[in-house]
Design a protein around this motif. Structure first.
Motif, PDB file in Angstrom:
ATOM      1  N   PRO A 107      15.807  41.616  44.529  1.00 12.82           N
ATOM      2  CA  PRO A 107      16.950  42.207  45.222  1.00 12.82           C
ATOM      3  C   PRO A 107      17.552  43.371  44.457  1.00 12.82           C
ATOM      4  CG  PRO A 107      17.532  40.083  44.267  1.00 12.82           C
ATOM      5  CD  PRO A 107      16.058  40.218  44.126  1.00 12.82           C
ATOM      6  N   HIS A 108      17.900  44.408  45.171  1.00 12.14           N
ATOM      7  CA  HIS A 108      18.547  45.570  44.576  1.00 12.14           C
ATOM      8  C   HIS A 108      19.946  45.172  44.098  1.00 12.14           C
ATOM      9  CE1 HIS A 108      20.358  49.556  44.239  1.00 12.14           C
ATOM     10  NE2 HIS A 108      19.140  50.067  44.306  1.00 12.14           N
ATOM     11  N   PRO A 109      20.394  45.692  42.948  1.00 10.59           N
ATOM     12  CA  PRO A 109      21.734  45.328  42.442  1.00 10.59           C
ATOM     13  C   PRO A 109      22.845  45.534  43.475  1.00 10.59           C
ATOM     14  CG  PRO A 109      20.520  46.541  40.775  1.00 10.59           C
ATOM     15  CD  PRO A 109      19.680  46.578  42.013  1.00 10.59           C
ATOM     16  N   ILE A 110      22.738  46.580  44.270  1.00 11.59           N
ATOM     17  CA  ILE A 110      23.760  46.834  45.288  1.00 11.59           C
ATOM     18  C   ILE A 110      23.786  45.707  46.304  1.00 11.59           C
ATOM     19  CG2 ILE A 110      24.405  48.333  47.212  1.00 11.59           C
ATOM     20  CD1 ILE A 110      23.419  50.700  45.609  1.00 11.59           C
ATOM     21  N   VAL A 111      22.590  45.264  46.739  1.00 12.43           N
ATOM     22  CA  VAL A 111      22.500  44.181  47.708  1.00 12.43           C
ATOM     23  C   VAL A 111      23.061  42.897  47.127  1.00 12.43           C
ATOM     24  CG1 VAL A 111      20.917  42.761  49.059  1.00 12.43           C
ATOM     25  CG2 VAL A 111      20.522  45.205  48.877  1.00 12.43           C
ATOM     26  N   THR A 112      22.750  42.629  45.859  1.00 10.75           N
ATOM     27  CA  THR A 112      23.258  41.433  45.197  1.00 10.75           C
ATOM     28  C   THR A 112      24.782  41.428  45.172  1.00 10.75           C
ATOM     29  OG1 THR A 112      21.284  41.330  43.791  1.00 10.75           O
ATOM     30  CG2 THR A 112      23.201  40.068  43.069  1.00 10.75           C
ATOM     31  N   ASP A 113      25.369  42.568  44.833  1.00 12.22           N
ATOM     32  CA  ASP A 113      26.838  42.675  44.804  1.00 12.22           C
ATOM     33  C   ASP A 113      27.427  42.453  46.189  1.00 12.22           C
ATOM     34  OD1 ASP A 113      26.713  43.188  42.141  1.00 12.22           O
ATOM     35  OD2 ASP A 113      26.922  45.365  42.319  1.00 12.22           O
ATOM     36  N   LEU A 114      26.801  43.050  47.212  1.00  8.64           N
ATOM     37  CA  LEU A 114      27.299  42.897  48.581  1.00  8.64           C
ATOM     38  C   LEU A 114      27.208  41.451  49.039  1.00  8.64           C
ATOM     39  CD1 LEU A 114      25.803  46.090  50.299  1.00  8.64           C
ATOM     40  CD2 LEU A 114      28.187  45.677  49.686  1.00  8.64           C
ATOM     41  N   GLU A 115      26.110  40.778  48.673  1.00 10.60           N
ATOM     42  CA  GLU A 115      25.948  39.380  49.064  1.00 10.60           C
ATOM     43  C   GLU A 115      27.003  38.505  48.392  1.00 10.60           C
ATOM     44  OE1 GLU A 115      21.943  38.533  48.028  1.00 10.60           O
ATOM     45  OE2 GLU A 115      21.122  39.278  49.933  1.00 10.60           O
ATOM     46  N   GLU A 116      27.308  38.793  47.117  1.00 13.57           N
ATOM     47  CA  GLU A 116      28.331  38.018  46.419  1.00 13.57           C
ATOM     48  C   GLU A 116      29.712  38.266  47.033  1.00 13.57           C
ATOM     49  OE1 GLU A 116      28.053  39.012  42.323  1.00 13.57           O
ATOM     50  OE2 GLU A 116      26.229  37.831  41.978  1.00 13.57           O
ATOM     51  N   GLU A 117      29.996  39.514  47.381  1.00 10.16           N
ATOM     52  CA  GLU A 117      31.266  39.833  48.024  1.00 10.16           C
ATOM     53  C   GLU A 117      31.372  39.141  49.378  1.00 10.16           C
ATOM     54  OE1 GLU A 117      31.706  44.020  48.280  1.00 10.16           O
ATOM     55  OE2 GLU A 117      31.703  44.346  46.110  1.00 10.16           O
ATOM     56  N   SER A 118      30.279  39.146  50.128  1.00  7.91           N
ATOM     57  CA  SER A 118      30.271  38.508  51.436  1.00  7.91           C
ATOM     58  C   SER A 118      30.472  37.004  51.315  1.00  7.91           C
ATOM     59  CB  SER A 118      28.943  38.806  52.153  1.00  7.91           C
ATOM     60  OG  SER A 118      28.875  38.156  53.396  1.00  7.91           O
ATOM     61  N   ALA A 119      29.798  36.398  50.312  1.00  6.17           N
ATOM     62  CA  ALA A 119      29.944  34.959  50.102  1.00  6.17           C
ATOM     63  C   ALA A 119      31.381  34.601  49.727  1.00  6.17           C
ATOM     64  CB  ALA A 119      28.983  34.489  49.011  1.00  6.17           C
ATOM     65  N   ALA A 120      31.989  35.429  48.875  1.00  3.16           N
ATOM     66  CA  ALA A 120      33.373  35.190  48.472  1.00  3.16           C
ATOM     67  C   ALA A 120      34.310  35.322  49.676  1.00  3.16           C
ATOM     68  CB  ALA A 120      33.777  36.171  47.372  1.00  3.16           C
ATOM     69  N   HIS A 121      34.049  36.333  50.510  1.00  2.00           N
ATOM     70  CA  HIS A 121      34.874  36.542  51.702  1.00  2.00           C
ATOM     71  C   HIS A 121      34.744  35.375  52.671  1.00  2.00           C
ATOM     72  CE1 HIS A 121      37.037  38.686  54.792  1.00  2.00           C
ATOM     73  NE2 HIS A 121      36.017  38.567  55.626  1.00  2.00           N
ATOM     74  N   ASP A 122      33.509  34.928  52.885  1.00  2.00           N
ATOM     75  CA  ASP A 122      33.281  33.793  53.785  1.00  2.00           C
ATOM     76  C   ASP A 122      33.957  32.539  53.258  1.00  2.00           C
ATOM     77  OD1 ASP A 122      31.780  35.445  55.373  1.00  2.00           O
ATOM     78  OD2 ASP A 122      29.844  34.716  54.661  1.00  2.00           O
ATOM     79  N   ALA A 123      33.900  32.346  51.932  1.00  2.00           N
ATOM     80  CA  ALA A 123      34.515  31.165  51.334  1.00  2.00           C
ATOM     81  C   ALA A 123      36.027  31.181  51.524  1.00  2.00           C
ATOM     82  CB  ALA A 123      34.165  31.090  49.850  1.00  2.00           C
ATOM     83  N   GLU A 124      36.624  32.364  51.404  1.00  2.00           N
ATOM     84  CA  GLU A 124      38.072  32.477  51.596  1.00  2.00           C
ATOM     85  C   GLU A 124      38.460  32.131  53.029  1.00  2.00           C
ATOM     86  OE1 GLU A 124      39.424  36.283  50.439  1.00  2.00           O
ATOM     87  OE2 GLU A 124      38.986  36.008  48.304  1.00  2.00           O
ATOM     88  N   ILE A 125      37.661  32.591  53.978  1.00  2.00           N
ATOM     89  CA  ILE A 125      37.945  32.295  55.385  1.00  2.00           C
ATOM     90  C   ILE A 125      37.855  30.792  55.647  1.00  2.00           C
ATOM     91  CG2 ILE A 125      37.086  32.577  57.742  1.00  2.00           C
ATOM     92  CD1 ILE A 125      36.220  35.397  56.983  1.00  2.00           C
ATOM     93  N   LEU A 126      36.769  30.173  55.134  1.00  2.00           N
ATOM     94  CA  LEU A 126      36.592  28.739  55.334  1.00  2.00           C
ATOM     95  C   LEU A 126      37.708  27.948  54.677  1.00  2.00           C
ATOM     96  CD1 LEU A 126      32.738  28.391  54.767  1.00  2.00           C
ATOM     97  CD2 LEU A 126      33.966  28.260  56.932  1.00  2.00           C
ATOM     98  N   GLU A 127      38.143  28.436  53.511  1.00  2.00           N
ATOM     99  CA  GLU A 127      39.211  27.751  52.805  1.00  2.00           C
ATOM    100  C   GLU A 127      40.517  27.830  53.581  1.00  2.00           C
ATOM    101  OE1 GLU A 127      41.145  27.664  48.314  1.00  2.00           O
ATOM    102  OE2 GLU A 127      39.365  28.849  48.759  1.00  2.00           O
ATOM    103  N   GLU A 128      40.791  29.004  54.135  1.00  2.00           N
ATOM    104  CA  GLU A 128      42.012  29.176  54.921  1.00  2.00           C
ATOM    105  C   GLU A 128      41.989  28.290  56.160  1.00  2.00           C
ATOM    106  OE1 GLU A 128      44.719  30.820  54.217  1.00  2.00           O
ATOM    107  OE2 GLU A 128      43.936  31.559  52.308  1.00  2.00           O
ATOM    108  N   LEU A 129      40.801  28.129  56.748  1.00  2.00           N
ATOM    109  CA  LEU A 129      40.672  27.320  57.958  1.00  2.00           C
ATOM    110  C   LEU A 129      40.549  25.835  57.646  1.00  2.00           C
ATOM    111  CD1 LEU A 129      38.145  29.547  59.973  1.00  2.00           C
ATOM    112  CD2 LEU A 129      40.618  29.369  60.310  1.00  2.00           C
TER     113      LEU A 129
END
Length: 208
Positions: A107-129
């Protein structure tokens, strides 16, 4: 050598090569791709670069299938932007070609960073819900000099034994990091303790 199955991402109408092949990303190939990505990063006029790989990266069965279905004389690894693919071309017709995408293996470093950001964002949404997955936990890992990334944080369980510390949400793990840094802030500012936030990361794990 560990071969992983990759699927054909592109093929011409008359291309009969198999839809899947076994490919092994060797250390040498990985280094070549990373060097190529750096060249592309700083030379925007270059769209793609070709690497001549050893056929050893193909599993024996994949090589036999490729040779049986259609002889080829041109094969290379193409690195383009964030993508990496294994390219083959017919010996008797350059209009017959195929590409096998294995970007996910390196995986390209940029893709890895985006995936981690997306995972963190999804986790925040699930946590709020309040719908976070009960089978998922998070741990804080520290970059150690000898063993790489490790969970060096522990707690005492009911049996009075030290066990790795985990968290039910990413947000809780981040709060623990923030509190840890806050507690040692005076030592950091006085120069008695050198702590880099880059040496801490949050990793999602499965509940044992």
């Amino acid at each position: 050598m560990k071969h992983q199955t990759i699927k054909k991402s592109f093929g011409t109408e008359f291309c009969t090569w198999p839809d899947e092949i076994g490919l092994c990303v060797t250390d040498d190939l990985r280094d070549q791709i990373e060097r190529t990505r750096n060249i592309l990063k700083y030379n925007h006029d270059i769209q793609k670069l070709y690497i001549k790989p050893s056929l050893k990266i193909l599993s024996d069965q994949s090589f036999i299938e490729l040779k049986t279905d259609a002889n080829f004389e041109t094969y290379s690894v193409i690195v383009e932007d964030i993508y990496a693919s294994f390219f083959v071309q017919s010996k008797w017709s350059k209009t017959i070609s195929a590409e096998y995408d294995f970007t996910h293996l390196i995986p390209h470093p940029i893709v890895t960073d985006l995936e981690e950001e997306s995972a963190a964002h999804d986790a925040e949404i699930l946590e709020e819900l309040g719908t976070q997955n009960p089978d998922i936990l998070y741990e804080v890992q520290t970059l150690t000099a000898s063993d790489g990334w490790l969970n060096t944080w522990s707690v005492v369980d009911k049996s009075n034994e030290n066990v790795p510390k985990t968290f039910t949400t990413r947000k809780a793990a981040q709060q623990e990091i923030d509190e840890h840094v806050s507690d040692i802030q005076d030592a950091i500012e006085s120069g008695d303790l050198d702590v880099m936030l880059e040496e801490l990361r949050i990793v999602q794990i499965s509940k044992p």
